[in-house]
Design an enzyme around this catalytic site. Sequence first.
Site, short mmCIF file in Angstrom:
data_model
loop_
_atom_site.label_atom_id
_atom_site.label_comp_id
_atom_site.label_asym_id
_atom_site.label_seq_id
_atom_site.Cartn_x
_atom_site.Cartn_y
_atom_site.Cartn_z
N PRO A 44 0.84 -1.20 -0.03
CA PRO A 44 0.15 -0.03 -0.01
C PRO A 44 0.89 1.25 -0.06
O PRO A 44 1.77 1.46 0.76
CB PRO A 44 -0.80 -0.17 1.41
CG PRO A 44 -0.46 -1.33 2.05
CD PRO A 44 0.61 -2.02 1.07
N GLU A 45 0.33 2.12 -0.78
CA GLU A 45 0.93 3.31 -0.75
C GLU A 45 0.00 4.40 -0.76
O GLU A 45 -1.26 4.02 -0.60
CB GLU A 45 1.77 3.69 -2.04
CG GLU A 45 3.14 2.87 -2.21
CD GLU A 45 4.03 3.35 -3.17
OE1 GLU A 45 4.14 4.53 -3.85
OE2 GLU A 45 4.68 2.31 -3.98
N LYS A 58 0.35 7.35 4.72
CA LYS A 58 -0.28 5.97 4.86
C LYS A 58 -0.98 5.46 5.91
O LYS A 58 -1.38 4.35 6.13
CB LYS A 58 0.87 4.95 4.53
CG LYS A 58 1.82 5.36 3.18
CD LYS A 58 2.74 4.40 3.02
CE LYS A 58 4.08 4.80 2.02
NZ LYS A 58 5.29 3.89 2.18
#
Length: 271
Positions: free
Chosen positions: A2-3, A70
């Site tokens: 995930p970014e 994030k």
Amino acid sequence: MPELPEVEFCRRSLARWSAGRRVVDVAVLDPRSVRVNRKDRPSAGHPDGAAELAAVVTRVPPGELRRHGKRLLWRFGDGALLLHLGMTGKWSLRPNPYVKVRLDLDDGTALHFCDPRLLGGVVPTSWSTGLALLSEGLGPDAWNDPLPALRGARAVKIALMDQSLVAGLGNVQVMEALWRAHIHPSTPCDALTDADRARLPVAIREQLAATLALFDDADEIVYVEEDRSQNPFPIYRHEGQPCPVCGTPIARMVQGGRSTYWCPGCQPART
Ligand SMILES: [Zn+2]
């Protein structure tokens, strides 16, 4: 992995799924995913995680979800959950073998936190403490805030991945944004021209928006590491294949221990 776009998609999904609902029960299937503190490792799971979690989420309806970099903060009255996805985490309506935490809603649906590698987690806290934790140690958000000045001798790719300088960008978003901006990834920050500095924030926004747009009709994220056939990125993992813009074969190098893909045609090295 995930970014910022994947975390923003997660924020929008949780908000949509929980709108008008209440959480009526929780299940902690793996106590290592509920943490007392943001920096705790999985081995330091919350000794009373399920009770703490239930105390926060079942008293009042879910409120706003904020994102910085994030990290996510989900308000429940004067309580909150700090959520981070780590390397492999995702929230989903559908269970899978990696469900660690489940929130049961009053309409019979459930929100599942799935995290094969246990590097993400849930931190029950207060809203006021959560607000401080949300951006603790992080630079301005790469989507909501202006890009800070890039100075010094380190490579622009390395600088942009430094969460304390700018929050939310990771390996893929940075390399794709530098390709869009026609900036060689090894360029020292001090060697960026005025034209580079003008193009870069635009390219980052375009890159983040393009990735977010990929999820428009999605009900769940499939990370590119999970299914390589679903690689939507123009240069990431395309070594040797022609650049979509100029046809030059995409090159690969290692920076800071991570692979960087780049186009020698569009992103010539500074001499
Ligand atoms: Zn090119």
